[in-house]
Design an enzyme around this catalytic site. Sequence first.
Site, short mmCIF file in Angstrom:
data_model
loop_
_atom_site.label_atom_id
_atom_site.label_comp_id
_atom_site.label_asym_id
_atom_site.label_seq_id
_atom_site.Cartn_x
_atom_site.Cartn_y
_atom_site.Cartn_z
N GLU A 1 0.82 -1.22 0.00
CA GLU A 1 0.00 0.00 0.00
C GLU A 1 0.85 1.27 0.00
O GLU A 1 0.54 2.21 0.72
CB GLU A 1 -0.92 0.01 1.23
CG GLU A 1 -1.89 -1.14 1.27
CD GLU A 1 -2.65 -1.22 2.59
OE1 GLU A 1 -3.83 -1.53 2.54
OE2 GLU A 1 -2.06 -1.00 3.66
C1 TNX Z 1 -4.47 -4.07 4.54
S1 TNX Z 1 -2.78 -6.34 3.98
C2 TNX Z 1 -3.19 -3.80 5.00
C3 TNX Z 1 -2.98 -3.36 6.37
C4 TNX Z 1 -4.27 -3.15 7.10
C5 TNX Z 1 -5.24 -4.26 6.75
C6 TNX Z 1 -6.52 -4.18 7.50
C7 TNX Z 1 -1.76 -5.28 3.86
C8 TNX Z 1 -0.55 -5.72 3.29
N1 TNX Z 1 -2.06 -4.06 4.28
O1 TNX Z 1 -2.20 -2.19 6.39
O2 TNX Z 1 -4.01 -3.14 8.45
O3 TNX Z 1 -5.50 -4.21 5.38
O4 TNX Z 1 -7.32 -5.30 7.25
#
Ligand code: TNX
Length: 526
Positions: free
Chosen positions: A334
């Site tokens: 992300e």
């Molecule tokens: C996605 S999964 C994220 C996290 C969040 C999560 C909440 C991923 C690699 N990143 O930063 O905490 O969703 O469900």
Amino acid sequence: MKKHFFAISMGFIIAIACCVSCKNNKNIPELTQSALIPKPVQIVSNGSSFKLDKSTTIYINSDDSDVVFAADYLKKKLQLLTELDLSVKVNAPSSKKGIFLVLSDHSMDHVNGYQLEIGDKAVVATASNVTGLFYAIQTLVQIVPLDCANCKGKEDNYILPGGYIKDYPEYSYRAAMLDVGRHFFSVDDVKSYIDIISAFKMNYFHLHLSDDQGWRIEIKSWPKLTSVGSKSEVGDGKGGYFTQEDYKSIVKYASDRHITVIPEIDMPGHTNAALASYAKLNSDGKAKELYTGTEVGFSSLDVDNPITYEFIDDVISELAAITPGPYINIGGDESLATKKEDYIKFIEKVQKIVSSHGKTMIGWEEIANAKLDPSTLVGFWKEPENILKAAEQNLKVIMMPAHKAYLDMKYDSLTTIGYTWAGYIGVDTAYLWNPATLVPGIDKSNILGVEAPLWTETVTNRDEMQYMILPRIAGYAEIGWCNDSIKHWDDYKNRLGRLNNRFDLEGWNFYPSPVVPWSDEKGIKK
Ligand code: TNX
């Protein structure tokens, strides 16, 4: 790790062979009916049974400290579950009744496999390494019948059904993750998580140590990461961090339970806490405010600034020095505030830093957009196209699909903790998937194993943590351990439903899912 063990004396083996004999006993449940999770590869009942009572001794054929630890672990678990206080002895006098933990140099057919034989005089666990022996112990602990209400302290013996088990894992990587960035969890909370996953024979524990909301590991060369960056978490909690000594104690606790810790420092996104700690890490030279919300994707390290790489090198260097396991996870998820070409350059540079400290890099699936080393591991969580890029590079992937394996997803609409963005994940949904067929184009040859992550934006304490992981974690452990052909929901839910007394005796909070037939009314917790 101390691999040394005594050569096994022939006397020890002969004594054991004489002890394991078959005898018919009525009214004893069959070994094949035991509530074992993960389900062993092969179980055969032999009609005999072993009476576990206060005179039972645990014998080991090695004074290697790992073997002694394993025997002591068994003793303590049996004490907790049955109140029987068994003694542990090194080397067996012949013709004794007891539990024999045998390290044998006869190699097992499978890595970390074990055998367990239960006869009327002896229980014999055999493995060619201590990890296999430890797995045999976890199986043995599950064979102790606890289905009766309030068993503990009311019985002076426990009848173990007789038979033979041969067992080994399907996937070499079976893991769970805890995010201590969004909410901080104490060393003891973390150890309770490790206790739970070790009961189901998982072998890696991924610790997400930094995020926008907090930096949680002491880095001596960058002290403000913790003096400033650890003081926040989601909401108005005070945050916290692990000293390096705390971290080492977690690593040791895990390693005693044959679990390797994988630390994660998330970058280049998810870095607000670091950017709030040091003004010089910011491209405008100004420190960010600490962040206590739950948005993702707004922060980024400055990928063009040399100080960023000095920072990363220092952090990875200190972390590598206290991490005996082979892996360091650098996140990489992300990174929405980093331009794609910058992101790719960044990941390739960080990969070199990780390998310069003798470690193998792991990252979330987005890292597969970069050119990765053949040993780098990629964690699938959402977009098949990312993981297909990993497969094109011939990389191994770890399956942690959000819609099946995210422990922060609510069980159903009544769950008060957790998210729903990847859907509800009931205990059945958590179990009913096959990592090898989930993503078209990816098959078993691409997969190292399975991992279930617990993100903690909404999870604030140990009780809530355990409620979200139990009982789903048992399903993920079985998916990682068992060949898909032996997994059946009806059979699984009946085994799972008989573990609630164990959870209660261990003091583990769990979600008493209505889709599971719990063994008595004690399972229906509110
Ligand atoms: C996605 S999964 C994220 C996290 C969040 C999560 C909440 C991923 C690699 N990143 O930063 O905490 O969703 O469900």
